[in-house]
Design a protein around this motif. Structure first.
Motif, PDB file in Angstrom:
ATOM      1  N   THR A 193      59.028  52.865  30.859  1.00 63.05           N
ATOM      2  CA  THR A 193      57.747  52.615  31.514  1.00 63.05           C
ATOM      3  C   THR A 193      57.873  51.408  32.427  1.00 63.05           C
ATOM      4  O   THR A 193      58.449  50.389  32.044  1.00 63.05           O
ATOM      5  CB  THR A 193      56.658  52.362  30.449  1.00 63.05           C
ATOM      6  N   ASP A 194      57.333  51.503  33.606  1.00 63.07           N
ATOM      7  CA  ASP A 194      57.310  50.379  34.542  1.00 63.07           C
ATOM      8  C   ASP A 194      56.088  49.534  34.199  1.00 63.07           C
ATOM      9  O   ASP A 194      54.993  49.767  34.705  1.00 63.07           O
ATOM     10  CB  ASP A 194      57.256  50.891  35.982  1.00 63.07           C
ATOM     11  N   VAL A 195      56.283  48.550  33.312  1.00 65.53           N
ATOM     12  CA  VAL A 195      55.164  47.740  32.841  1.00 65.53           C
ATOM     13  C   VAL A 195      54.578  46.885  33.953  1.00 65.53           C
ATOM     14  O   VAL A 195      53.385  46.586  33.953  1.00 65.53           O
ATOM     15  CB  VAL A 195      55.553  46.866  31.625  1.00 65.53           C
ATOM     16  N   GLN A 196      55.401  46.491  34.912  1.00 65.65           N
ATOM     17  CA  GLN A 196      54.894  45.704  36.034  1.00 65.65           C
ATOM     18  C   GLN A 196      53.952  46.540  36.892  1.00 65.65           C
ATOM     19  O   GLN A 196      52.876  46.085  37.277  1.00 65.65           O
ATOM     20  CB  GLN A 196      56.054  45.150  36.855  1.00 65.65           C
ATOM     21  N   LEU A 197      54.339  47.780  37.179  1.00 65.96           N
ATOM     22  CA  LEU A 197      53.481  48.671  37.951  1.00 65.96           C
ATOM     23  C   LEU A 197      52.193  48.966  37.190  1.00 65.96           C
ATOM     24  O   LEU A 197      51.104  48.947  37.777  1.00 65.96           O
ATOM     25  CB  LEU A 197      54.216  49.977  38.273  1.00 65.96           C
ATOM     26  N   GLN A 198      52.289  49.230  35.892  1.00 69.07           N
ATOM     27  CA  GLN A 198      51.091  49.516  35.095  1.00 69.07           C
ATOM     28  C   GLN A 198      50.121  48.338  35.114  1.00 69.07           C
ATOM     29  O   GLN A 198      48.916  48.512  35.248  1.00 69.07           O
ATOM     30  CB  GLN A 198      51.480  49.869  33.651  1.00 69.07           C
ATOM     31  N   ARG A 199      50.642  47.117  34.989  1.00 68.32           N
ATOM     32  CA  ARG A 199      49.786  45.908  35.020  1.00 68.32           C
ATOM     33  C   ARG A 199      49.152  45.753  36.393  1.00 68.32           C
ATOM     34  O   ARG A 199      47.977  45.403  36.510  1.00 68.32           O
ATOM     35  CB  ARG A 199      50.608  44.681  34.654  1.00 68.32           C
ATOM     36  N   ALA A 200      49.898  46.039  37.459  1.00 70.83           N
ATOM     37  CA  ALA A 200      49.351  45.949  38.815  1.00 70.83           C
ATOM     38  C   ALA A 200      48.198  46.932  38.994  1.00 70.83           C
ATOM     39  O   ALA A 200      47.169  46.596  39.582  1.00 70.83           O
ATOM     40  CB  ALA A 200      50.451  46.207  39.845  1.00 70.83           C
ATOM     41  N   ILE A 201      48.354  48.142  38.476  1.00 77.73           N
ATOM     42  CA  ILE A 201      47.290  49.146  38.572  1.00 77.73           C
ATOM     43  C   ILE A 201      46.053  48.671  37.826  1.00 77.73           C
ATOM     44  O   ILE A 201      44.931  48.785  38.323  1.00 77.73           O
ATOM     45  CB  ILE A 201      47.791  50.510  38.048  1.00 77.73           C
ATOM     46  N   GLU A 202      46.244  48.093  36.629  1.00 77.86           N
ATOM     47  CA  GLU A 202      45.107  47.572  35.866  1.00 77.86           C
ATOM     48  C   GLU A 202      44.371  46.490  36.649  1.00 77.86           C
ATOM     49  O   GLU A 202      43.145  46.473  36.690  1.00 77.86           O
ATOM     50  CB  GLU A 202      45.591  46.984  34.537  1.00 77.86           C
ATOM     51  N   ILE A 203      45.115  45.587  37.276  1.00 79.58           N
ATOM     52  CA  ILE A 203      44.508  44.493  38.036  1.00 79.58           C
ATOM     53  C   ILE A 203      43.768  45.039  39.250  1.00 79.58           C
ATOM     54  O   ILE A 203      42.645  44.615  39.553  1.00 79.58           O
ATOM     55  CB  ILE A 203      45.578  43.454  38.425  1.00 79.58           C
ATOM     56  N   LEU A 204      44.361  45.981  39.960  1.00 79.72           N
ATOM     57  CA  LEU A 204      43.686  46.568  41.121  1.00 79.72           C
ATOM     58  C   LEU A 204      42.397  47.280  40.722  1.00 79.72           C
ATOM     59  O   LEU A 204      41.382  47.189  41.420  1.00 79.72           O
ATOM     60  CB  LEU A 204      44.616  47.538  41.848  1.00 79.72           C
ATOM     61  N   LYS A 205      42.417  47.978  39.596  1.00 76.74           N
ATOM     62  CA  LYS A 205      41.198  48.635  39.113  1.00 76.74           C
ATOM     63  C   LYS A 205      40.132  47.590  38.789  1.00 76.74           C
ATOM     64  O   LYS A 205      38.950  47.776  39.088  1.00 76.74           O
ATOM     65  CB  LYS A 205      41.492  49.482  37.878  1.00 76.74           C
ATOM     66  N   GLY A 206      40.538  46.470  38.191  1.00 77.12           N
ATOM     67  CA  GLY A 206      39.602  45.391  37.881  1.00 77.12           C
ATOM     68  C   GLY A 206      38.998  44.780  39.128  1.00 77.12           C
ATOM     69  O   GLY A 206      37.796  44.513  39.185  1.00 77.12           O
ATOM     70  N   ILE A 207      39.825  44.562  40.144  1.00 74.24           N
ATOM     71  CA  ILE A 207      39.337  44.011  41.411  1.00 74.24           C
ATOM     72  C   ILE A 207      38.335  44.964  42.042  1.00 74.24           C
ATOM     73  O   ILE A 207      37.278  44.551  42.523  1.00 74.24           O
ATOM     74  CB  ILE A 207      40.514  43.719  42.368  1.00 74.24           C
ATOM     75  N   ARG A 208      38.642  46.237  42.001  1.00 74.92           N
ATOM     76  CA  ARG A 208      37.745  47.243  42.577  1.00 74.92           C
ATOM     77  C   ARG A 208      36.401  47.259  41.844  1.00 74.92           C
ATOM     78  O   ARG A 208      35.342  47.359  42.454  1.00 74.92           O
ATOM     79  CB  ARG A 208      38.414  48.612  42.522  1.00 74.92           C
ATOM     80  N   LEU A 209      36.441  47.165  40.519  1.00 73.56           N
ATOM     81  CA  LEU A 209      35.203  47.116  39.735  1.00 73.56           C
ATOM     82  C   LEU A 209      34.368  45.896  40.097  1.00 73.56           C
ATOM     83  O   LEU A 209      33.150  45.998  40.265  1.00 73.56           O
ATOM     84  CB  LEU A 209      35.516  47.103  38.239  1.00 73.56           C
ATOM     85  N   LEU A 210      35.027  44.743  40.227  1.00 71.49           N
ATOM     86  CA  LEU A 210      34.305  43.516  40.580  1.00 71.49           C
ATOM     87  C   LEU A 210      33.663  43.619  41.961  1.00 71.49           C
ATOM     88  O   LEU A 210      32.555  43.115  42.169  1.00 71.49           O
ATOM     89  CB  LEU A 210      35.241  42.308  40.515  1.00 71.49           C
ATOM     90  N   GLU A 211      34.346  44.243  42.889  1.00 70.74           N
ATOM     91  CA  GLU A 211      33.790  44.388  44.240  1.00 70.74           C
ATOM     92  C   GLU A 211      32.532  45.245  44.240  1.00 70.74           C
ATOM     93  O   GLU A 211      31.642  45.054  45.063  1.00 70.74           O
ATOM     94  CB  GLU A 211      34.844  44.989  45.190  1.00 70.74           C
ATOM     95  N   ASN A 212      32.438  46.188  43.309  1.00 73.53           N
ATOM     96  CA  ASN A 212      31.246  47.038  43.215  1.00 73.53           C
ATOM     97  C   ASN A 212      30.026  46.264  42.724  1.00 73.53           C
ATOM     98  O   ASN A 212      28.899  46.717  42.908  1.00 73.53           O
ATOM     99  CB  ASN A 212      31.510  48.241  42.301  1.00 73.53           C
ATOM    100  N   PHE A 213      30.231  45.113  42.089  1.00 75.04           N
ATOM    101  CA  PHE A 213      29.114  44.310  41.580  1.00 75.04           C
ATOM    102  C   PHE A 213      28.622  43.275  42.582  1.00 75.04           C
ATOM    103  O   PHE A 213      27.681  42.552  42.309  1.00 75.04           O
ATOM    104  CB  PHE A 213      29.500  43.615  40.274  1.00 75.04           C
ATOM    105  N   LYS A 214      29.224  43.202  43.751  1.00 78.78           N
ATOM    106  CA  LYS A 214      28.811  42.203  44.759  1.00 78.78           C
ATOM    107  C   LYS A 214      27.548  42.624  45.451  1.00 78.78           C
ATOM    108  O   LYS A 214      27.221  43.712  45.681  1.00 78.78           O
ATOM    109  CB  LYS A 214      29.916  41.976  45.778  1.00 78.78           C
TER     110      LYS A 214
END
Length: 105
Positions: free
Chosen positions: A84-105
């Motif tokens: 498993t590419d744990v670095q890629l998986q963590r990056a995807i999690e962070i990008l999803k989090g950023i996207r969620l935060l942008e929806n609350f602006k």
């Protein structure tokens, strides 16, 4: 400059570009033609870049590495060799989090 979130481990620190020039006697000379700098004008060579989020990569299993050497670019994962590419998986999690935060602006 806060242009990106860097995820992974400190980079190797290769921050130069070399060129090899063949000479008429058959020998050659290798010389540096460019250096890489960050947007803040810091040299990368020898220092590397520190990530914003440290995530160690998993070591590839021997069978997986054997498969890559036989069929470069073609990966046939199975339960015993897939890494498993744990670095890629963590990056995807962070990008999803950023996207969620942008929806609350």
């Amino acid at each position: 400059h806060r242009r990106a979130v860097l995820i992974g481990t400190r980079t190797f620190g290769k921050g130069s570009v070399q060129k090899i020039q063949r000479l008429s006697d058959g020998s050659g000379i290798k010389y540096t033609v460019a250096l890489y700098y960050t947007p803040a004008h810091k040299r990368i060579h020898g220092a590397g870049i520190e990530p914003d989020v440290e995530v160690e990569a998993l070591a590839p299993r021997p069978r997986f590495m054997n498969q890559l050497s036989r069929l470069p670019g073609i990966i046939e994962p199975d339960d015993s060799s897939f890494v498993t590419d744990v670095q890629l998986q963590r990056a995807i999690e962070i990008l999803k989090g950023i996207r969620l935060l942008e929806n609350f602006k």
